[in-house]
Design a protein around this motif. Structure first.
Motif, PDB file in Angstrom:
ATOM      1  N   UNK A 123       0.808  -1.214   0.000  1.00 20.87           N
ATOM      2  CA  UNK A 123       0.000   0.000   0.000  1.00 20.87           C
ATOM      3  C   UNK A 123       0.848   1.273   0.000  1.00 20.87           C
ATOM      4  N   UNK A 124       2.139   1.136  -0.170  1.00 23.29           N
ATOM      5  CA  UNK A 124       3.003   2.325  -0.167  1.00 23.29           C
ATOM      6  C   UNK A 124       2.782   3.128  -1.448  1.00 23.29           C
ATOM      7  N   UNK A 317      -0.174   6.550   9.050  1.00 20.92           N
ATOM      8  CA  UNK A 317      -0.193   5.233   9.703  1.00 20.92           C
ATOM      9  C   UNK A 317       1.206   4.624   9.760  1.00 20.92           C
ATOM     10  N   UNK A 318       1.988   4.807   8.696  1.00 20.50           N
ATOM     11  CA  UNK A 318       3.360   4.303   8.714  1.00 20.50           C
ATOM     12  C   UNK A 318       4.168   4.945   9.833  1.00 20.50           C
ATOM     13  N   UNK A 319       3.992   6.238  10.007  1.00 21.88           N
ATOM     14  CA  UNK A 319       4.733   6.950  11.049  1.00 21.88           C
ATOM     15  C   UNK A 319       4.330   6.444  12.437  1.00 21.88           C
ATOM     16  N   UNK A 401      -6.729   0.503   8.475  1.00 23.13           N
ATOM     17  CA  UNK A 401      -7.879   0.950   7.695  1.00 23.13           C
ATOM     18  C   UNK A 401      -7.692   2.397   7.251  1.00 23.13           C
ATOM     19  N   UNK A 402      -7.176   3.212   8.151  1.00 20.11           N
ATOM     20  CA  UNK A 402      -6.900   4.614   7.807  1.00 20.11           C
ATOM     21  C   UNK A 402      -5.869   4.701   6.691  1.00 20.11           C
ATOM     22  N   UNK A 403      -4.872   3.813   6.739  1.00 17.15           N
ATOM     23  CA  UNK A 403      -3.856   3.754   5.682  1.00 17.15           C
ATOM     24  C   UNK A 403      -4.499   3.456   4.332  1.00 17.15           C
ATOM     25  N   UNK A 404      -5.362   2.459   4.289  1.00 18.14           N
ATOM     26  CA  UNK A 404      -6.014   2.083   3.037  1.00 18.14           C
ATOM     27  C   UNK A 404      -6.837   3.230   2.472  1.00 18.14           C
ATOM     28  N   UNK A 406      -6.539   6.467   3.124  1.00 18.58           N
ATOM     29  CA  UNK A 406      -5.665   7.579   2.741  1.00 18.58           C
ATOM     30  C   UNK A 406      -5.003   7.339   1.388  1.00 18.58           C
ATOM     31  N   UNK A 407      -4.476   6.152   1.198  1.00 20.85           N
ATOM     32  CA  UNK A 407      -3.746   5.845  -0.038  1.00 20.85           C
ATOM     33  C   UNK A 407      -4.697   5.745  -1.227  1.00 20.85           C
ATOM     34  N   UNK A 408      -5.818   5.055  -1.036  1.00 21.84           N
ATOM     35  CA  UNK A 408      -6.737   4.862  -2.157  1.00 21.84           C
ATOM     36  C   UNK A 408      -7.478   6.142  -2.534  1.00 21.84           C
ATOM     37  N   UNK A 409      -7.391   7.171  -1.709  1.00 20.96           N
ATOM     38  CA  UNK A 409      -7.954   8.464  -2.116  1.00 20.96           C
ATOM     39  C   UNK A 409      -7.176   9.055  -3.286  1.00 20.96           C
ATOM     40  N   UNK A 410      -5.985   8.500  -3.550  1.00 21.88           N
ATOM     41  CA  UNK A 410      -5.158   8.911  -4.690  1.00 21.88           C
ATOM     42  C   UNK A 410      -5.171   7.831  -5.774  1.00 21.88           C
ATOM     43  N   UNK A 411      -6.188   7.005  -5.789  1.00 20.01           N
ATOM     44  CA  UNK A 411      -6.268   5.888  -6.734  1.00 20.01           C
ATOM     45  C   UNK A 411      -5.960   6.337  -8.164  1.00 20.01           C
TER      46      UNK A 411
END
Length: 515
Positions: A123-124, A317-319, A401-404, A406-411
């Protein structure tokens, strides 16, 4: 579960590939790859070829297969379809990174931790942006991680097989990215520290034999990788560009034979030269000026560039996972365990952060620091081992879940990703600069937007009223061409795909600005 993670990763990457226009580097990478396959590894254009490496030849596989199936086929699209198809090679190759992350994390902290580390990598957003391009960044991530993995194996098991694999992979790394030349500093340092602390019983003679074997394998791979092209050329016959290589040339005898192929040495010299002159000098520099936190620097850099980039372009989330892992390390680990395990994960991160921040001026996006992420993901996966309580597990699940989300908002548009620390995305350029948002990848998004909004036009060279679209690169004038200076007086009112800015200019605005 690993299969599902990998499947999602591939589907996500495939959907991403065709949403991105050809970026600013891909043409020169592909051009060098074609010449390389024709037996011409020379760097004929220093500005364009300085960072190009033989591994890019892998991205020509689709065209090679097509040519075999359809001999004599000619194309007239400037290589666009070849590069688009070549992107699939990078994507599928990057799956090996997921597997390696899973394997190493599993060996350290157990299979659940391995799956978690693989999930983090898949998910990076910064990795996905590189893993779908015809560049060498994703290859470099794999080869650096694999080199340090085999180094860890050798140090902790003493197996000669691990040492031979380390030697081979380190040699192959020199055909992938020039920054991996630093493995020749990093590996001896890690070995020295490890065995000083763990009191190695090997004799000096055995270490010399290992060093000779390592050098022999590396020299053979590097020379073979460049077809032995002008190998052992005399030092005095080189025409170096950088001050560093010129000083080396003046110090040693000109008759000294260089045990490397000429294109390999030229590449290191050219990369150093363009780092030396810095960015933003039009028709001279190989990258645009450095922009970060509202600062613009031509011909130089700032020490905090990558620290700021990591802060704003790394998902929150990574941080949080990283902070929790550091807490676990402090609470549950011992000095002996640290130097046997986490030492090999964290030292490469620290080394490259210090190197790129304080000793390099090539600051053109977080993609140059991508290879530190897998180390951090493996290290962060330790939290799974100690997540025994319901609260701990719920916290990890919520952050995941927050990571997913956040990242997929830039799909389909991961390159300009910034985290939630930047709330107003139209102002992201003020924080992370141009190179972290714009890689000339957004043309397809721009075309769609302009078609749907006919009232919006590309920004003109001369002042006029209207609503205009301008790329982040042009708005920040990273090449100091001053083509659109007039519109810098006006602030963006929106963005297109995070890499283009919308600016509204009224007749009254023009009068106030003196245009």
């Amino acid at each position: 579960m690993l299969g599902l993670i990998t499947l999602f990763y591939l589907l996500n990457g495939i959907s991403y590939i065709h949403s991105q226009s050809i970026t600013s580097d891909e043409g020169s990478f592909y051009n060098y790859a074609v010449r390389y396959l024709k037996g011409q590894p020379d760097r004929v254009s220093p500005r364009g070829d300085n960072s190009k490496m033989p591994v890019a030849a892998l991205n020509t596989i689709p065209r090679i297969v097509e040519q075999v199936l359809q001999p004599g086929k000619q194309k007239s699209d400037m290589g666009v379809t070849d590069m688009m198809r070549g992107r699939y090679i990078t994507l599928f190759f990057s799956v090996f990174i997921i597997l390696l992350v899973f394997i190493w994390a599993s060996e350290l902290y157990g299979k659940p931790a391995g799956l978690f580390a693989a999930f983090l990598f898949s998910f990076c957003p910064n990795n996905m942006a590189a893993a779908t391009l015809v560049t060498t960044d994703s290859y470099a991530v794999f080869f650096l991680l694999l080199s340090i993995y085999f180094l860890w194996k050798f140090c902790t098991t003493g197996q000669h097989k691990a040492f031979i694999l380390l030697s081979v992979v380190t040699g192959l790394s020199q055909l992938v990215k020039q920054s991996l030349f630093h493995l020749y500093i990093l590996i001896p340092f890690l070995i020295t520290v490890y065995f000083l602390i763990n009191r190695d019983k090997r004799t000096a003679g055995s270490w010399i034999k290992l060093a000779v074997l390592f050098l022999a394998i590396n020299l053979f791979i590097i020379n073979a990788g460049y077809y032995f092209h002008h190998s052992f050329m005399r030092l005095g016959d080189y025409h170096f560009m950088s001050r560093l290589f010129q000083s080396v040339q003046s110090f040693f005898p000109s008759s000294l034979p260089m045990p490397f192929p000429q294109p390999f040495v030229d590449g290191l010299d050219m990369a150093k030269y363009y780092d030396q002159i810095g960015g933003g000098i039009d028709q001279v520099s190989s990258f645009g000026k450095v922009t970060i936190l509202g600062t613009s620097i031509t011909g130089g850099g700032v020490w905090y560039y990558y620290f700021v980039s990591l802060l704003f372009k790394t998902p929150i989330s990574y941080l949080l996972f990283l902070a929790a892992a550091i807490g676990c390390l402090y609470k549950f680990n011992s000095k002996n365990k640290f130097f046997k395990n986490e030492f090999f994960l964290l030292l490469p991160v620290i080394y490259f952060l210090v190197l790129m921040s304080f000793f390099y001026q090539t600051q053109c996006g977080i993609r140059h620091m991508l290879f530190i992420y897998p180390f951090l993901f493996i290290f962060s996966s330790v939290i799974i081992r100690y997540a025994h309580s319901v609260l701990a597990k719920a916290t990890i699940a919520t952050a995941s879940l927050f990571l997913i989300i956040s990242v997929l908002s830039y799909f389909r548009n991961y390159y300009p990703y910034t985290n939630e620390l930047i709330a107003d995305k139209k102002n992201a350029y003020k924080y992370v600069g141009a190179a972290n948002l714009d890689f000339m990848h957004g043309q397809l998004f721009f075309n769609d937007y302009l078609q749907q909004h006919p009232e919006v036009k590309w920004v003109p060279a001369k002042p006029e009223a209207g609503t205009f679209l301008i790329t982040v690169e042009d708005y920040m004038d990273i090449w100091n061409r001053h083509q659109f200076d007039w519109i810098n007086k006006f602030k963006p009112v929106g963005h297109v795909a995070h890499c283009g800015l919308l600016i509204q200019v009224t007749p009254e605005d023009l009068k106030k600005a003196g245009n």
